[in-house]
Design a protein around this motif. Structure first.
Motif, PDB file in Angstrom:
ATOM      1  N   VAL A 175       9.471  94.351   9.548  1.00  0.00           N
ATOM      2  CA  VAL A 175       9.525  95.811   9.522  1.00  0.00           C
ATOM      3  C   VAL A 175       8.156  96.393   9.858  1.00  0.00           C
ATOM      4  O   VAL A 175       8.040  97.349  10.635  1.00  0.00           O
ATOM      5  CB  VAL A 175       9.999  96.313   8.139  1.00  0.00           C
ATOM      6  CG1 VAL A 175       9.786  97.822   8.010  1.00  0.00           C
ATOM      7  CG2 VAL A 175      11.473  95.985   7.931  1.00  0.00           C
ATOM      8  N   ILE A 176       7.102  95.812   9.278  1.00  0.00           N
ATOM      9  CA  ILE A 176       5.745  96.299   9.537  1.00  0.00           C
ATOM     10  C   ILE A 176       5.400  96.189  11.022  1.00  0.00           C
ATOM     11  O   ILE A 176       4.827  97.110  11.612  1.00  0.00           O
ATOM     12  CB  ILE A 176       4.722  95.522   8.687  1.00  0.00           C
ATOM     13  CG1 ILE A 176       4.891  95.871   7.206  1.00  0.00           C
ATOM     14  CG2 ILE A 176       3.290  95.829   9.131  1.00  0.00           C
ATOM     15  CD1 ILE A 176       4.087  94.982   6.261  1.00  0.00           C
ATOM     16  N   ILE A 177       5.759  95.073  11.627  1.00  0.00           N
ATOM     17  CA  ILE A 177       5.475  94.886  13.053  1.00  0.00           C
ATOM     18  C   ILE A 177       6.180  95.954  13.883  1.00  0.00           C
ATOM     19  O   ILE A 177       5.580  96.605  14.752  1.00  0.00           O
ATOM     20  CB  ILE A 177       5.913  93.477  13.503  1.00  0.00           C
ATOM     21  CG1 ILE A 177       5.064  92.413  12.797  1.00  0.00           C
ATOM     22  CG2 ILE A 177       5.784  93.335  15.021  1.00  0.00           C
ATOM     23  CD1 ILE A 177       5.569  90.996  12.992  1.00  0.00           C
ATOM     24  N   PHE A 178       7.469  96.172  13.596  1.00  0.00           N
ATOM     25  CA  PHE A 178       8.243  97.164  14.364  1.00  0.00           C
ATOM     26  C   PHE A 178       7.682  98.573  14.195  1.00  0.00           C
ATOM     27  O   PHE A 178       7.513  99.311  15.173  1.00  0.00           O
ATOM     28  CB  PHE A 178       9.708  97.123  13.924  1.00  0.00           C
ATOM     29  CG  PHE A 178      10.537  98.226  14.514  1.00  0.00           C
ATOM     30  CD1 PHE A 178      10.963  98.170  15.841  1.00  0.00           C
ATOM     31  CD2 PHE A 178      10.874  99.336  13.755  1.00  0.00           C
ATOM     32  CE1 PHE A 178      11.712  99.203  16.398  1.00  0.00           C
ATOM     33  CE2 PHE A 178      11.623 100.369  14.298  1.00  0.00           C
ATOM     34  CZ  PHE A 178      12.041 100.296  15.621  1.00  0.00           C
TER      35      PHE A 178
ATOM     36  N   LEU B 169      -6.012  94.330   5.888  1.00  0.00           N
ATOM     37  CA  LEU B 169      -6.540  94.534   7.243  1.00  0.00           C
ATOM     38  C   LEU B 169      -5.629  95.455   8.055  1.00  0.00           C
ATOM     39  O   LEU B 169      -6.115  96.341   8.780  1.00  0.00           O
ATOM     40  CB  LEU B 169      -6.689  93.182   7.951  1.00  0.00           C
ATOM     41  CG  LEU B 169      -7.257  93.223   9.378  1.00  0.00           C
ATOM     42  CD1 LEU B 169      -8.658  93.821   9.377  1.00  0.00           C
ATOM     43  CD2 LEU B 169      -7.268  91.825   9.990  1.00  0.00           C
ATOM     44  N   ILE B 170      -4.315  95.272   7.921  1.00  0.00           N
ATOM     45  CA  ILE B 170      -3.375  96.146   8.638  1.00  0.00           C
ATOM     46  C   ILE B 170      -3.573  97.597   8.211  1.00  0.00           C
ATOM     47  O   ILE B 170      -3.641  98.507   9.042  1.00  0.00           O
ATOM     48  CB  ILE B 170      -1.919  95.711   8.366  1.00  0.00           C
ATOM     49  CG1 ILE B 170      -1.620  94.387   9.061  1.00  0.00           C
ATOM     50  CG2 ILE B 170      -0.933  96.784   8.860  1.00  0.00           C
ATOM     51  CD1 ILE B 170      -0.278  93.802   8.688  1.00  0.00           C
ATOM     52  N   VAL B 171      -3.668  97.811   6.897  1.00  0.00           N
ATOM     53  CA  VAL B 171      -3.853  99.166   6.383  1.00  0.00           C
ATOM     54  C   VAL B 171      -5.156  99.766   6.910  1.00  0.00           C
ATOM     55  O   VAL B 171      -5.210 100.927   7.317  1.00  0.00           O
ATOM     56  CB  VAL B 171      -3.841  99.166   4.841  1.00  0.00           C
ATOM     57  CG1 VAL B 171      -4.212 100.538   4.287  1.00  0.00           C
ATOM     58  CG2 VAL B 171      -2.465  98.757   4.324  1.00  0.00           C
ATOM     59  N   GLY B 172      -6.211  98.954   6.926  1.00  0.00           N
ATOM     60  CA  GLY B 172      -7.499  99.425   7.422  1.00  0.00           C
ATOM     61  C   GLY B 172      -7.449  99.818   8.890  1.00  0.00           C
ATOM     62  O   GLY B 172      -7.971 100.869   9.288  1.00  0.00           O
ATOM     63  N   LEU B 173      -6.812  98.994   9.708  1.00  0.00           N
ATOM     64  CA  LEU B 173      -6.721  99.294  11.140  1.00  0.00           C
ATOM     65  C   LEU B 173      -5.827 100.501  11.399  1.00  0.00           C
ATOM     66  O   LEU B 173      -6.122 101.328  12.271  1.00  0.00           O
ATOM     67  CB  LEU B 173      -6.182  98.064  11.883  1.00  0.00           C
ATOM     68  CG  LEU B 173      -7.131  96.857  11.926  1.00  0.00           C
ATOM     69  CD1 LEU B 173      -6.427  95.653  12.532  1.00  0.00           C
ATOM     70  CD2 LEU B 173      -8.397  97.177  12.716  1.00  0.00           C
ATOM     71  N   LEU B 174      -4.739 100.610  10.638  1.00  0.00           N
ATOM     72  CA  LEU B 174      -3.858 101.762  10.792  1.00  0.00           C
ATOM     73  C   LEU B 174      -4.578 103.055  10.421  1.00  0.00           C
ATOM     74  O   LEU B 174      -4.424 104.086  11.081  1.00  0.00           O
ATOM     75  CB  LEU B 174      -2.613 101.577   9.926  1.00  0.00           C
ATOM     76  CG  LEU B 174      -1.522 102.653  10.015  1.00  0.00           C
ATOM     77  CD1 LEU B 174      -1.061 102.842  11.453  1.00  0.00           C
ATOM     78  CD2 LEU B 174      -0.344 102.291   9.123  1.00  0.00           C
TER      79      LEU B 174
ATOM     80  N   ILE C  13      -1.495  95.058  15.606  1.00  0.00           N
ATOM     81  CA  ILE C  13      -0.506  94.318  14.822  1.00  0.00           C
ATOM     82  C   ILE C  13      -0.223  92.940  15.422  1.00  0.00           C
ATOM     83  O   ILE C  13       0.426  92.104  14.791  1.00  0.00           O
ATOM     84  CB  ILE C  13       0.812  95.130  14.725  1.00  0.00           C
ATOM     85  CG1 ILE C  13       1.698  94.600  13.590  1.00  0.00           C
ATOM     86  CG2 ILE C  13       1.563  95.117  16.042  1.00  0.00           C
ATOM     87  CD1 ILE C  13       1.082  94.679  12.223  1.00  0.00           C
ATOM     88  N   ILE C  14      -0.727  92.682  16.612  1.00  0.00           N
ATOM     89  CA  ILE C  14      -0.420  91.419  17.302  1.00  0.00           C
ATOM     90  C   ILE C  14      -0.864  90.190  16.498  1.00  0.00           C
ATOM     91  O   ILE C  14      -0.085  89.244  16.330  1.00  0.00           O
ATOM     92  CB  ILE C  14      -1.020  91.406  18.717  1.00  0.00           C
ATOM     93  CG1 ILE C  14      -0.313  92.454  19.580  1.00  0.00           C
ATOM     94  CG2 ILE C  14      -0.906  90.020  19.354  1.00  0.00           C
ATOM     95  CD1 ILE C  14      -0.888  92.605  20.976  1.00  0.00           C
ATOM     96  N   PRO C  15      -2.106  90.134  15.963  1.00  0.00           N
ATOM     97  CA  PRO C  15      -2.498  88.945  15.187  1.00  0.00           C
ATOM     98  C   PRO C  15      -1.593  88.697  13.976  1.00  0.00           C
ATOM     99  O   PRO C  15      -1.254  87.546  13.671  1.00  0.00           O
ATOM    100  CB  PRO C  15      -3.930  89.267  14.750  1.00  0.00           C
ATOM    101  CG  PRO C  15      -4.429  90.234  15.769  1.00  0.00           C
ATOM    102  CD  PRO C  15      -3.246  91.066  16.133  1.00  0.00           C
ATOM    103  N   PHE C  16      -1.180  89.769  13.292  1.00  0.00           N
ATOM    104  CA  PHE C  16      -0.279  89.628  12.149  1.00  0.00           C
ATOM    105  C   PHE C  16       1.059  89.045  12.600  1.00  0.00           C
ATOM    106  O   PHE C  16       1.624  88.159  11.945  1.00  0.00           O
ATOM    107  CB  PHE C  16      -0.074  90.980  11.482  1.00  0.00           C
ATOM    108  CG  PHE C  16       0.891  90.960  10.322  1.00  0.00           C
ATOM    109  CD1 PHE C  16       0.493  90.499   9.080  1.00  0.00           C
ATOM    110  CD2 PHE C  16       2.194  91.407  10.487  1.00  0.00           C
ATOM    111  CE1 PHE C  16       1.382  90.480   8.016  1.00  0.00           C
ATOM    112  CE2 PHE C  16       3.085  91.402   9.426  1.00  0.00           C
ATOM    113  CZ  PHE C  16       2.686  90.925   8.191  1.00  0.00           C
ATOM    114  N   ALA C  17       1.578  89.535  13.715  1.00  0.00           N
ATOM    115  CA  ALA C  17       2.862  89.049  14.227  1.00  0.00           C
ATOM    116  C   ALA C  17       2.787  87.566  14.574  1.00  0.00           C
ATOM    117  O   ALA C  17       3.729  86.806  14.309  1.00  0.00           O
ATOM    118  CB  ALA C  17       3.273  89.862  15.448  1.00  0.00           C
TER     119      ALA C  17
END
Length: 442
Positions: free
Chosen positions: A297-300, A236-241, A398-402
């Protein structure tokens, strides 16, 4: 697979190069990627020169990448069923034919926008199978699981070294001899990667006999990825990015010409600066000894990427724009490569091709949708506000992942135990990344 005779001569940052097959691929792919980036810059400049249309810039990107969204899941089944090296040889050979055709049309000055759209769609179909297979093929070239993350990071380094070199050369060549020569060089560069694949010494391919049909195989792969939250979250992160972040590269020709008042060389400098940042990020990942702390690291880096895009969207000075491109390149590649590394580490081997095809779908498949949306919005509100909005959405996504990071860490803990990955990885994840082990393990 064979390791080099004197691996001690290669530092820890380059430990994946101990493997002969990986070295071959690294060199061949590096040459080919420089040509790929040269063609990408030349094609973007050509389209904008011929049409003066931001929308058509997005349309070309859409046509080249939407096939990945539609076909990558099927490509994952192919990657799990057939010998991956042979699949890659076929895809690279077809890509060479596509580039040769495009070069001939440009050099003879018979190129039209429908030619570009059609050939871009054909390349997109080829890439749908190439990317999923190539991602799954890395594990065959890097035998030891603990070196896999380094191999992925070096792949990213290579990709971004090419992104630094390719656009810089393209900017000079376009001004001197036109776009066609850049595309022709790309066509010739495929010889290098095809040769490297042919020279590899791999274990004999043993096809896995599966009674299930393609559709059932697809369902199993999707169900596995969807029902395991860490894999689902990373994809999901990759898709949104890709959806919100990748459009920045589509809009760069507009910034280069209309906002920074430059030419093809300015576009090359911007892409080159992004490449420097991305190369720095990839080397940062390569020197890491494990997957320790990649969640944070991903969040930052997602926040860094989004902030840099917002600032870049309002810059009218070349030096400041180049500096901000460094941060965008760093943020994007570290986020993408970290997600790739974590996925490759935790996925079950028999489902690797299908899961990496979902990664490819998110990476390449969402980008064309974002490009079309961004180029359409830019026609109405302008490229500045469009890109600023993209940066803001990247930061917010990235907020939901964090918020769920600690729960996701607990879920991957048993996987690291089962795989027996280097002990300090498990320990480091707990200490450095605040990983909470099951109560009985504390």
């Amino acid at each position: 697979m064979e390791a080099a005779e004197k691996p001690g001569k290669i530092g820890g940052m380059f430990r994946a190069l101990h493997y002969r097959n990986y070295r071959l691929f690294f060199v061949g792919q590096g040459i080919s990627l420089i040509g790929t980036w040269m063609q990408q810059v030349a094609l973007s400049w050509l389209v904008y020169r011929l049409t003066d249309s931001v929308f058509l810039l997005g349309a070309v990107t859409f046509s080249s990448q939407i096939p990945s969204f539609l076909l990558s899941p099927f490509a994952g089944v192919i990657a799990d069923k057939f010998e991956r090296r042979k699949v890659l040889i076929v895809t690279q050979a077809l890509s060479m034919v596509q580039a040769s055709t495009l070069a001939a049309l440009v050099l003879t000055q018979t190129i039209e926008i429908w030619h570009i759209l059609t050939l871009s769609a054909i390349l997109g179909i080829i890439n749908a199978f190439d990317i999923a297979t190539r991602q799954a093929f890395v594990v065959q070239m890097v035998e030891k699981r603990e070196d896999l993350s380094n191999g992925i990071a070096l792949n990213s380094s290579l990709f971004n070294m090419a992104r630094l070199v390719g656009p810089s050369i393209a900017g000079v060549l376009i001004a001197a001899v036109g776009e066609g020569m850049c595309i022709l060089i790309n066509a010739v560069s495929y010889i290098a990667v095809i040769s490297s694949l042919l020279l590899m010494r791999l274990k004999p391919f043993v096809p896995v006999e599966k009674k299930e049909k393609v559709w059932q195989s697809l369902q199993d792969g999707f169900g596995y990825a969807y029902n395991f939250p860490p894999i689902r979250a990373l994809i999901l992160i990759v898709g949104l990015l890709s959806l919100f972040g990748m459009p920045f590269s589509v809009l760069l020709p507009v910034f280069a010409r209309d906002i920074l008042h430059g030419g093809a060389n300015t576009l090359g400098f911007l892409m080159g600066a992004s490449g420097v940042g991305a190369l720095t990020g990839a080397l940062f990942l390569a020197q890491r000894k494990s997957v320790v702390g990649l969640g944070k690291v991903i969040i930052f880096t997602m926040l860094l990427f989004g902030s840099a895009l917002i600032a870049f969207s309002f810059s009218e000075t070349l030096v400041i724009s180049l500096l901000l491109m460094l941060f965008t390149g760093f943020g994007m590649i570290v986020s993408m490569a970290s997600c790739n590394t974590l996925l490759q580490t935790i996925v079950d081997e028999e489902k690797r091709g299908r899961v990496m095809s979902l990664y490819a779908t998110a990476f390449m498949g969402m980008a064309p949708i974002g490009s079309m949306l961004a180029s359409s919005v830019a026609e109405v509100v302008g490229v500045n506000y469009t890109l600023a909005g993209c940066g803001l959405l990247c930061a917010l996504s990235i907020i939901p992942f964090a918020m769920n990071l600690s729960k996701l860490r607990q879920m991957v803990w048993p996987i690291y135990q089962r795989l027996g990955i280097v002990p300090e990885i498990a320990t480091g994840l707990q200490a450095a990344s605040n990983l909470t082990a099951p109560p009985e393990e504390r």
